[in-house]
Design a protein around this motif. Structure first.
Motif, mmCIF file in Angstrom:
data_model
loop_
_atom_site.group_PDB
_atom_site.id
_atom_site.type_symbol
_atom_site.label_atom_id
_atom_site.label_comp_id
_atom_site.label_asym_id
_atom_site.label_seq_id
_atom_site.Cartn_x
_atom_site.Cartn_y
_atom_site.Cartn_z
ATOM 1 N N ILE A 140 0.863 -1.187 0.000
ATOM 2 C CA ILE A 140 0.000 0.000 0.000
ATOM 3 C C ILE A 140 0.895 1.230 0.000
ATOM 4 O O ILE A 140 1.838 1.316 0.788
ATOM 5 C CB ILE A 140 -0.909 0.017 1.247
ATOM 6 N N CYS A 141 0.607 2.181 -0.896
ATOM 7 C CA CYS A 141 1.435 3.388 -0.917
ATOM 8 C C CYS A 141 0.585 4.640 -0.735
ATOM 9 O O CYS A 141 -0.641 4.579 -0.619
ATOM 10 C CB CYS A 141 2.267 3.467 -2.186
ATOM 11 N N GLY A 142 1.240 5.777 -0.712
ATOM 12 C CA GLY A 142 0.586 7.058 -0.478
ATOM 13 C C GLY A 142 -0.578 7.312 -1.422
ATOM 14 O O GLY A 142 -1.622 7.830 -0.999
ATOM 15 N N GLY B 115 -4.421 -1.955 -5.963
ATOM 16 C CA GLY B 115 -3.283 -2.853 -6.072
ATOM 17 C C GLY B 115 -2.406 -2.574 -7.271
ATOM 18 O O GLY B 115 -2.794 -2.847 -8.411
ATOM 19 N N HIS B 116 -1.225 -1.971 -7.033
ATOM 20 C CA HIS B 116 -0.289 -1.733 -8.135
ATOM 21 C C HIS B 116 1.151 -2.048 -7.735
ATOM 22 O O HIS B 116 2.030 -2.062 -8.564
ATOM 23 C CB HIS B 116 -0.388 -0.283 -8.622
ATOM 24 N N GLU B 117 1.395 -2.303 -6.445
ATOM 25 C CA GLU B 117 2.726 -2.731 -5.990
ATOM 26 C C GLU B 117 2.555 -4.199 -5.642
ATOM 27 O O GLU B 117 1.969 -4.534 -4.617
ATOM 28 C CB GLU B 117 3.140 -1.932 -4.745
ATOM 29 N N VAL B 118 3.072 -5.071 -6.471
ATOM 30 C CA VAL B 118 2.572 -6.444 -6.397
ATOM 31 C C VAL B 118 3.641 -7.495 -6.708
ATOM 32 O O VAL B 118 4.551 -7.268 -7.500
ATOM 33 C CB VAL B 118 1.362 -6.575 -7.376
ATOM 34 N N LEU C 217 9.465 -3.518 -5.452
ATOM 35 C CA LEU C 217 10.186 -3.150 -6.675
ATOM 36 C C LEU C 217 9.525 -1.963 -7.361
ATOM 37 O O LEU C 217 10.187 -1.168 -8.024
ATOM 38 C CB LEU C 217 10.255 -4.346 -7.624
ATOM 39 N N GLU C 218 8.217 -1.821 -7.194
ATOM 40 C CA GLU C 218 7.515 -0.694 -7.828
ATOM 41 C C GLU C 218 7.987 0.632 -7.246
ATOM 42 O O GLU C 218 8.480 1.490 -7.985
ATOM 43 C CB GLU C 218 6.000 -0.898 -7.736
ATOM 44 N N PRO C 219 7.868 0.842 -5.914
ATOM 45 C CA PRO C 219 8.407 2.110 -5.386
ATOM 46 C C PRO C 219 9.914 2.254 -5.635
ATOM 47 O O PRO C 219 10.402 3.375 -5.850
ATOM 48 C CB PRO C 219 8.082 2.056 -3.888
#
Ligand SMILES: [Zn+2]
Ligand SMILES: [Zn+2]
Length: 346
Positions: A36-38, A58-61, A143-145
């Motif tokens: 979960i991000c900002g 959901g996008h950091e997965v 890996l996404e952030p």
């Protein structure tokens, strides 16, 4: 299968939907973990300017491949993967010039198009990137952030040997500090007003961590980095105070890069920006090559992700995760959702 849906701010439902069919160029993955991000938190609060409801987040997965479309090559069933969440047109000027992160019609999974918060997810094979077997699914979500910060670090082409100042010590600030060091920066200083966050940054290898409630940013710059101050200043906080500090104290002719998203219209001193011939630059998400670099840097042991993982919740407790984040703002870095809690899922 079960799919998460945010139907309105602060309202999460779980729906029973069919496992999606895949096209010839797609793969079906089993979702393992989600970060979960900002931006997700903005959606939770109803303050994300470019997201409407209902939306599956959901996008950091991280995920595992379970089925391949007939035309898919280079991926295997059982493989650990991550998904790059950008959906782009491929035809506009930025897309035609390799800058699909700037697509004129860009949609991001979990915001303007369906996110990955479901037990299974069908996705174009081109958006699936394998991660090493040695990497945990928890690390995989980050890996996404990390790709965001690798891209941001590379937005300053002279990063090798550079003296760097970073304003804002959240997950992105700390990952950016590590990315700059990993890409060869000489010294990195980070600032914040939270001693807890500054301590964490030190644990992750930042050279100087300065509390700007106690010390003037300008003084800290020369004390930590020397008379020539910083070659580049990154704003990872995104408010008038931090951007004001950056513009006021940047060395003449140096670069400022805005990483954070400003919550409102900015009021900053453009006369000084002009007079000091400062380059004000920005950075937007990432491209595939940034994921590749992010994976490599983690693999080489140059980036620490574990200290940034604050807590983990079961899929069904998605809402609780947000409540925890709201109640523990200062001490929360990354909260993960364990979508598949079974098996060797580490
Ligand atoms: Zn994010
Ligand atoms: Zn495009």
């Amino acid at each position: 299968m079960i799919q998460q849906v945010m139907t309105a701010p602060k309202k999460i439902e779980f729906r029973e939907v069919p496992v999606p069919e895949i096209k010839a160029d797609q793969v079906l993955v089993k979702i393992m973990k989600i970060g979960i991000c900002g931006s997700d938190i903005h959606v939770y609060h109803g303050t994300h300017p470019f997201t409407s409801y209902p939306v599956t987040q959901g996008h950091e997965v991280s995920a595992k491949v379970v089925k391949l479309g007939s035309e898919v090559q280079g991926l295997e069933v059982g493989q650990k993967v991550t998904i790059e969440p950008q959906v782009y047109c491929g035809e506009c000027y930025p897309c035609r010039h390799g800058k699909y992160n700037l697509c004129e019609k860009l949609k991001v999974m979990g915001f303007q198009t369906t996110g990955t918060a479901s037990e299974y997810f069908a996705v174009d094979a081109s958006k699936v990137t394998p991660i090493p077997e040695s990497m945990t699914y928890s690390e995989g979500t980050m890996l996404e952030p990390l790709a965001v910060t690798v891209h941001a670090a590379k937005r300053f082409p002279e990063i090798k040997g550079a003296k760097v100042a970073i304003l804002g010590c959240g997950p992105i600030g700390i990952l950016l500090a590590q990315s700059c060091k990993a890409l060869g920066a000489d010294k990195v200083m980070i600032t914040d007003v939270s001693d807890y966050r500054l301590e964490l940054a030190k644990k992750c290898g930042v050279d100087f961590a300065v509390n700007t409630k106690e010390k003037d940013f300008g003084e800290a710059l020369t004390e930590c980095l020397g008379e020539d101050k910083a070659d580049v200043i990154y704003d990872c906080a995104g408010n008038d105070i931090t951007m004001g500090q950056a513009i006021k104290y940047a060395r003449k002719g140096s670069t400022i890069i805005l990483v954070a998203v400003f919550g409102k219209m900015a009021t900053v001193d453009l006369a000084v920006l002009n007079d000091h011939e400062l380059d004000l630059n920005t950075t937007m998400m990432y491209r595939h090559e940034d994921y590749v670099d992010a994976i490599r840097l983690v693999n080489e042991g140059k980036i620490q992700l574990k200290p940034l993982m604050s807590k983990e919740y079961a899929f069904k407790d998605y809402l609780e995760a947000y409540q925890y984040i709201d109640d523990n703002k200062e001490t929360t870095m990354k909260v993960l959702i364990d979508v598949d809690s079974s098996e060797e899922n580490i």
